[in-house]
Design a protein around this motif. Structure first.
Motif, short mmCIF file in Angstrom:
data_model
loop_
_atom_site.label_atom_id
_atom_site.label_comp_id
_atom_site.label_asym_id
_atom_site.label_seq_id
_atom_site.Cartn_x
_atom_site.Cartn_y
_atom_site.Cartn_z
N UNK A 126 0.88 -1.15 0.04
CA UNK A 126 0.09 0.06 -0.11
C UNK A 126 0.96 1.15 0.01
N UNK A 127 0.86 2.02 -0.73
CA UNK A 127 1.52 3.16 -1.19
C UNK A 127 1.27 4.28 -0.10
N UNK A 128 2.31 4.65 0.60
CA UNK A 128 1.85 5.74 1.94
C UNK A 128 1.24 6.87 1.12
N UNK A 129 0.41 7.58 2.15
CA UNK A 129 -0.22 9.01 1.60
C UNK A 129 0.82 9.97 1.79
N UNK A 130 1.07 10.71 0.68
CA UNK A 130 1.76 12.08 0.83
C UNK A 130 0.84 13.08 0.90
N UNK A 131 1.58 14.36 1.27
CA UNK A 131 1.05 15.73 1.60
C UNK A 131 0.04 15.86 0.62
N UNK A 132 0.39 15.66 -0.72
CA UNK A 132 -0.63 16.18 -1.72
C UNK A 132 -1.92 15.22 -1.82
N UNK A 133 -1.93 13.96 -1.37
CA UNK A 133 -2.87 13.14 -1.18
C UNK A 133 -3.84 13.71 0.00
N UNK A 134 -3.39 14.44 0.80
CA UNK A 134 -4.24 14.97 2.02
C UNK A 134 -5.07 16.08 1.12
N UNK A 135 -4.47 16.83 0.37
CA UNK A 135 -5.18 18.01 -0.20
C UNK A 135 -6.24 17.63 -1.25
N UNK A 136 -5.96 16.65 -1.87
CA UNK A 136 -6.67 16.16 -2.81
C UNK A 136 -7.92 15.41 -2.19
N UNK A 137 -7.87 14.88 -1.02
CA UNK A 137 -8.94 14.29 -0.06
C UNK A 137 -9.79 15.39 0.29
N UNK A 138 -9.25 16.50 0.80
CA UNK A 138 -9.90 17.68 1.15
C UNK A 138 -10.83 18.13 0.13
N UNK A 139 -10.27 18.34 -1.06
CA UNK A 139 -10.88 19.00 -2.22
C UNK A 139 -12.08 18.19 -2.81
N UNK A 140 -11.84 16.95 -2.60
CA UNK A 140 -12.81 15.92 -2.87
C UNK A 140 -14.03 15.95 -2.21
N UNK A 141 -13.65 16.33 -1.02
CA UNK A 141 -14.59 16.43 0.29
C UNK A 141 -15.55 17.81 0.23
N UNK A 142 -14.82 18.83 -0.02
CA UNK A 142 -15.36 19.97 -0.04
C UNK A 142 -15.91 20.58 -1.36
N UNK A 143 -15.56 20.09 -2.64
CA UNK A 143 -15.85 20.36 -3.96
C UNK A 143 -16.08 19.01 -4.48
N UNK A 144 -17.01 18.01 -4.31
CA UNK A 144 -17.08 16.83 -5.05
C UNK A 144 -17.58 17.23 -6.74
N UNK A 145 -18.06 18.50 -6.98
CA UNK A 145 -18.21 18.79 -8.49
C UNK A 145 -17.18 18.67 -9.34
N UNK A 146 -15.87 19.20 -8.63
CA UNK A 146 -14.80 19.39 -9.17
C UNK A 146 -13.75 18.08 -9.43
N UNK A 147 -13.06 18.04 -10.45
CA UNK A 147 -11.88 16.88 -10.64
C UNK A 147 -10.69 17.44 -10.35
N UNK A 148 -10.26 17.14 -9.15
CA UNK A 148 -8.90 17.66 -8.66
C UNK A 148 -7.56 16.83 -9.19
N UNK A 149 -7.81 15.76 -10.14
CA UNK A 149 -6.83 14.96 -10.61
C UNK A 149 -5.62 15.55 -11.33
N UNK A 150 -5.81 16.68 -12.03
CA UNK A 150 -4.77 17.26 -12.58
C UNK A 150 -3.66 17.93 -11.45
#
Length: 203
Positions: free
Chosen positions: A19-43
């Motif tokens: 299991x790849x360990x979560x990095x600091x950017x993963x945390x930000x991505x999770x937060x944006x998915x939670x706060x703005x599920x209408x957006x795609x933060x994958x880029x």
């Protein structure tokens, strides 16, 4: 790229789990998915990591260059001249284009390395108003020492990746850089050119 965070799976006895360990950017991505599920933060998963890697690496580079009396800007000047080949000289415009420092900083950087005796300015025989920046023997010796240390430490930063992983990552980053460089060259308001320009690492 999946829009949902990876779930941890309990290891099964006798089975190999990675299991790849979560990095600091993963945390930000999770937060944006939670706060703005209408957006795609994958880029941002790509560019955020590029920015974060650059910032982290910049700090480390300054640390390993400091014992040589260099910072990244002065290092970039002397190794760019060293890489240009004999007689190890360029005009300031070419030096800026071939190095990784901004055009606005190039004059100050040349002043600094000249004060250290690492380069000297000479009249440009092809341009009466121009100058040539040439690496001194002292500058060449320091450039050779610094670039050896630089490559050694960069290799250490990649020690957690296999050679195959490094090659794959390098190829993908080269493709992305080529795409971005083509975008940079396209005139405003006109379609971007599709044929990429070959790019090489400058340091």
């Amino acid at each position: 790229m999946s829009r949902h965070p990876a779930r941890r799976v309990s290891p099964v006895r006798g089975a190999s789990q990675h299991v790849a360990p979560a990095d600091s950017i993963s945390v930000l991505l999770d937060e944006w998915r939670r706060e703005r599920p209408d957006l795609d933060p994958s880029p941002f998963a790509i560019f955020g990591r590029v920015w974060r890697l650059g910032a982290n690496l910049s700090n480390e580079i300054d640390e390993w260059l400091a014992p040589l009396g260099l910072n990244f800007e002065s290092f970039s000047v002397i190794v760019t001249l060293r890489r240009s080949g004999a007689p190890y000289e360029l005009n300031p415009t070419a030096l800026y284009r071939e190095s990784l420092i901004s055009s606005g900083a190039i004059t100050n950087r040349i002043d600094r390395v000249e004060a250290l005796g690492l380069v000297k300015r000479l009249p440009d025989a092809r341009d009466r108003r121009g100058t040539i920046v040439r690496l001194t023997p002292k500058g060449r010796a320091l450039a050779d020492k610094a670039i050896g240390l630089h490559f050694q430490n960069l290799a250490g930063c990649l020690s957690g990746m296999t050679p195959v992983e490094q090659a794959a990552l390098s190829a993908l980053l080269a493709k992305l850089l080529q795409i971005m460089e083509v975008r940079d060259r396209a005139p405003v308001g006109r379609p971007k050119r599709r044929q990429p320009r070959m790019s090489h690492s400058r340091q």
